[in-house]
Design a protein around this motif. Structure first.
Motif, PDB file in Angstrom:
ATOM      1  N   ASN A  61       2.487   6.434   4.620  1.00 30.74           N
ATOM      2  CA  ASN A  61       2.318   7.299   3.450  1.00 30.74           C
ATOM      3  C   ASN A  61       3.504   7.113   2.510  1.00 30.74           C
ATOM      4  OD1 ASN A  61       2.570   9.777   1.845  1.00 30.74           O
ATOM      5  ND2 ASN A  61       0.829  10.521   3.024  1.00 30.74           N
ATOM      6  N   HIS A  62       4.693   6.995   3.106  1.00 23.07           N
ATOM      7  CA  HIS A  62       5.884   6.565   2.376  1.00 23.07           C
ATOM      8  C   HIS A  62       6.235   5.167   2.872  1.00 23.07           C
ATOM      9  CE1 HIS A  62       6.678  11.108   2.071  1.00 23.07           C
ATOM     10  NE2 HIS A  62       6.256  10.682   0.887  1.00 23.07           N
ATOM     11  N   ASN A  95      -0.208   3.646   1.947  1.00 20.39           N
ATOM     12  CA  ASN A  95       0.387   3.439   0.621  1.00 20.39           C
ATOM     13  C   ASN A  95       0.827   1.980   0.536  1.00 20.39           C
ATOM     14  OD1 ASN A  95       1.557   3.677  -1.876  1.00 20.39           O
ATOM     15  ND2 ASN A  95       2.876   5.396  -1.342  1.00 20.39           N
ATOM     16  N   ALA A  98       3.675   0.735  -1.790  1.00 17.87           N
ATOM     17  CA  ALA A  98       4.998   1.223  -1.401  1.00 17.87           C
ATOM     18  C   ALA A  98       5.480   0.542  -0.126  1.00 17.87           C
ATOM     19  CB  ALA A  98       4.968   2.738  -1.220  1.00 17.87           C
ATOM     20  N   ASN A 105       8.111   5.753  -2.957  1.00 20.94           N
ATOM     21  CA  ASN A 105       7.035   5.928  -3.927  1.00 20.94           C
ATOM     22  C   ASN A 105       6.414   4.587  -4.303  1.00 20.94           C
ATOM     23  OD1 ASN A 105       7.797   8.577  -3.835  1.00 20.94           O
ATOM     24  ND2 ASN A 105       8.657   8.643  -5.894  1.00 20.94           N
ATOM     25  N   SER A 106       5.213   4.634  -4.837  1.00 24.12           N
ATOM     26  CA  SER A 106       4.524   3.411  -5.236  1.00 24.12           C
ATOM     27  C   SER A 106       5.227   2.743  -6.417  1.00 24.12           C
ATOM     28  CB  SER A 106       3.074   3.712  -5.625  1.00 24.12           C
ATOM     29  OG  SER A 106       2.451   2.573  -6.185  1.00 24.12           O
ATOM     30  N   ASP A 109       2.845   3.072  -9.927  1.00 22.32           N
ATOM     31  CA  ASP A 109       2.808   4.234 -10.821  1.00 22.32           C
ATOM     32  C   ASP A 109       3.961   5.212 -10.607  1.00 22.32           C
ATOM     33  OD1 ASP A 109       2.052   5.447  -8.423  1.00 22.32           O
ATOM     34  OD2 ASP A 109      -0.069   5.489  -8.951  1.00 22.32           O
ATOM     35  N   ASN A 112       4.545   9.679  -5.538  1.00 15.41           N
ATOM     36  CA  ASN A 112       4.691   9.938  -4.109  1.00 15.41           C
ATOM     37  C   ASN A 112       3.310  10.315  -3.577  1.00 15.41           C
ATOM     38  OD1 ASN A 112       5.114  11.152  -1.596  1.00 15.41           O
ATOM     39  ND2 ASN A 112       6.939  12.273  -2.236  1.00 15.41           N
ATOM     40  N   LEU A 113       2.721   9.464  -2.740  1.00 13.80           N
ATOM     41  CA  LEU A 113       1.373   9.721  -2.228  1.00 13.80           C
ATOM     42  C   LEU A 113       1.273  11.077  -1.553  1.00 13.80           C
ATOM     43  CD1 LEU A 113      -1.528   8.795  -1.583  1.00 13.80           C
ATOM     44  CD2 LEU A 113      -0.604   7.599   0.418  1.00 13.80           C
ATOM     45  N   THR A 125      -3.350   4.464  -9.302  1.00  9.99           N
ATOM     46  CA  THR A 125      -3.611   3.863  -7.989  1.00  9.99           C
ATOM     47  C   THR A 125      -3.305   4.830  -6.852  1.00  9.99           C
ATOM     48  OG1 THR A 125      -3.164   1.648  -8.842  1.00  9.99           O
ATOM     49  CG2 THR A 125      -2.987   1.962  -6.459  1.00  9.99           C
ATOM     50  N   THR A 126      -2.164   5.481  -6.898  1.00 14.50           N
ATOM     51  CA  THR A 126      -1.791   6.418  -5.843  1.00 14.50           C
ATOM     52  C   THR A 126      -2.774   7.577  -5.771  1.00 14.50           C
ATOM     53  OG1 THR A 126       0.542   5.829  -6.122  1.00 14.50           O
ATOM     54  CG2 THR A 126       0.071   7.887  -4.961  1.00 14.50           C
ATOM     55  N   GLU A 127      -3.162   8.117  -6.911  1.00 17.72           N
ATOM     56  CA  GLU A 127      -4.123   9.226  -6.942  1.00 17.72           C
ATOM     57  C   GLU A 127      -5.494   8.784  -6.433  1.00 17.72           C
ATOM     58  OE1 GLU A 127      -2.494  11.867 -10.703  1.00 17.72           O
ATOM     59  OE2 GLU A 127      -3.550   9.983 -11.105  1.00 17.72           O
TER      60      GLU A 127
END
Length: 339
Positions: A61-62, A95, A98, A105-106, A109, A112-113, A125-127
């Motif tokens: 996720n991170h 993610n 990332a 974070n990605s 964009d 932070n996912l 993209t993350t959203e």
């Protein structure tokens, strides 16, 4: 509508209803400077056998947290499918941008996912990744396991994390699953009430939701990785997704929580001197760290103080700090009854 958009816009190369072991990708559309019709390929696996719960397991996720992705990759490759009772949906590097960049974070964009759930099917993209998980995967799931580490900015005690449930029964379900992980410390964490995390979103969906924090400092901890490997299978066994007994921890888990006073923040720009190692018993009001001003030798350091009593759960990893940085986290005793 978001559900239909996520299914329409993000294609997937695995069949969630097919038995057996499949390893593929879901493709998030990305039209960048170098590719008009490209995608971000996110790895995903489905391992299904017989009847039982569906467990969604997520790592990366991170992108600077490595124990979870390593352990989930091993699970995809090595688990005996005959041990599985139900379905495992495994996303070891959720993610993907990332993870490739080895940063929190990605790089696409800057998001932070773990602060954009439930996502936006028409967003960045993350959203879009968050929306796919929330709108497409969560409806399939019964249990959600989200594997985190401290990342590059935090040194933290390896621990299982209890996501507060929406009802007393769901809270007990979350507690039981987290304590089955077998970590030396199990901590109730609500991320200061932020509802945009993956585990909070899964809990709102009605799933049993469990998190972890596996060491940190932007490296792979040998001990934390071993704990993560065993803990994943312990949780799967505890919810009936695999047929193996839950391995007992060598020492009982210590049940804690992060109170509203858990975090100590820097108020100056300088260099951090922590005063206690992780796991130290501390008292509210006790000095916890000093901020030094290396280019102003005439200036005395500023002392920071614990705001809560308990154990030192996490410490900032980089020495440089600025106002607003979290420098120390204290986990206090949990007053409720264990599950």
């Amino acid at each position: 509508m978001a559900d239909n958009l996520s299914k329409k816009m993000i294609s997937c190369t695995v069949d969630f209803d097919r038995p057996g072991r499949q390893v593929g990708q879901f493709h998030v559309p990305f039209s960048g400077n170098d590719d008009a019709w490209g995608v971000v390929p996110v790895p995903i696996a489905v391992i299904a056998n017989g009847k039982g719960p569906t467990v969604i397991l997520e790592g990366g996720n991170h992108g600077d947290e490595y124990e979870g992705p390593i352990a989930l990759g091993e699970l995809i490759r090595d688990i005996d499918i005959e041990q599985v009772s139900g379905r495992l949906i495994v996303i070891p590097a959720i993610n993907q941008p990332a993870v490739q960049a080895a940063q929190r974070n990605s790089p696409i964009d800057g998001l932070n996912l773990n602060r954009v759930f439930p996502g936006n099917a028409l967003g960045t993209t993350t959203e879009q990744i968050a929306a796919f998980v929330h709108d497409v995967l969560f409806p399939l799931g019964d249990v959600f396991l989200d594997l985190h580490s401290g990342g590059s900015s935090l040194d933290i005690l390896p621990s299982a994390v209890i996501e507060p449930g929406n009802t007393p029964q769901k809270h007990q379900d979350n507690m039981r699953a987290a304590m089955a992980f077998g970590a030396p410390v199990t901590v109730v964490i609500d991320n200061r009430g932020d509802p945009r995390t993956a585990t909070a979103s899964a809990a709102r969906y009605g799933m049993t939701s469990v998190g972890t924090e596996m060491a940190g400092k932007g490296t792979v901890s040998i001990d934390a990785l071993a704990l993560c490997r065993h803990g994943i299978r312990n949780v799967l066994a505890s919810v009936g997704a695999i047929t193996r007994p839950v391995a007992a921890s060598a020492t009982p888990t210590r049940l804690c929580k992060l109170s509203p006073l858990a975090h100590v923040l820097a108020e100056d720009d300088g260099f951090l001197e922590p005063l206690h190692p992780l796991g130290t018993e501390v008292e509210a009001g006790q000095a916890c760290a000093r901020i030094h001003f290396l280019t102003q030798p005439q200036r005395r350091p500023v002392d920071l103080h614990y705001r809560a009593s308990g154990i030192v759960y996490g410490r900032r990893q980089p020495g440089r700090v600025r106002p607003g940085n979290c420098v120390v986290v204290v986990a206090s005793a949990y007053e409720g009854e264990p599950a």
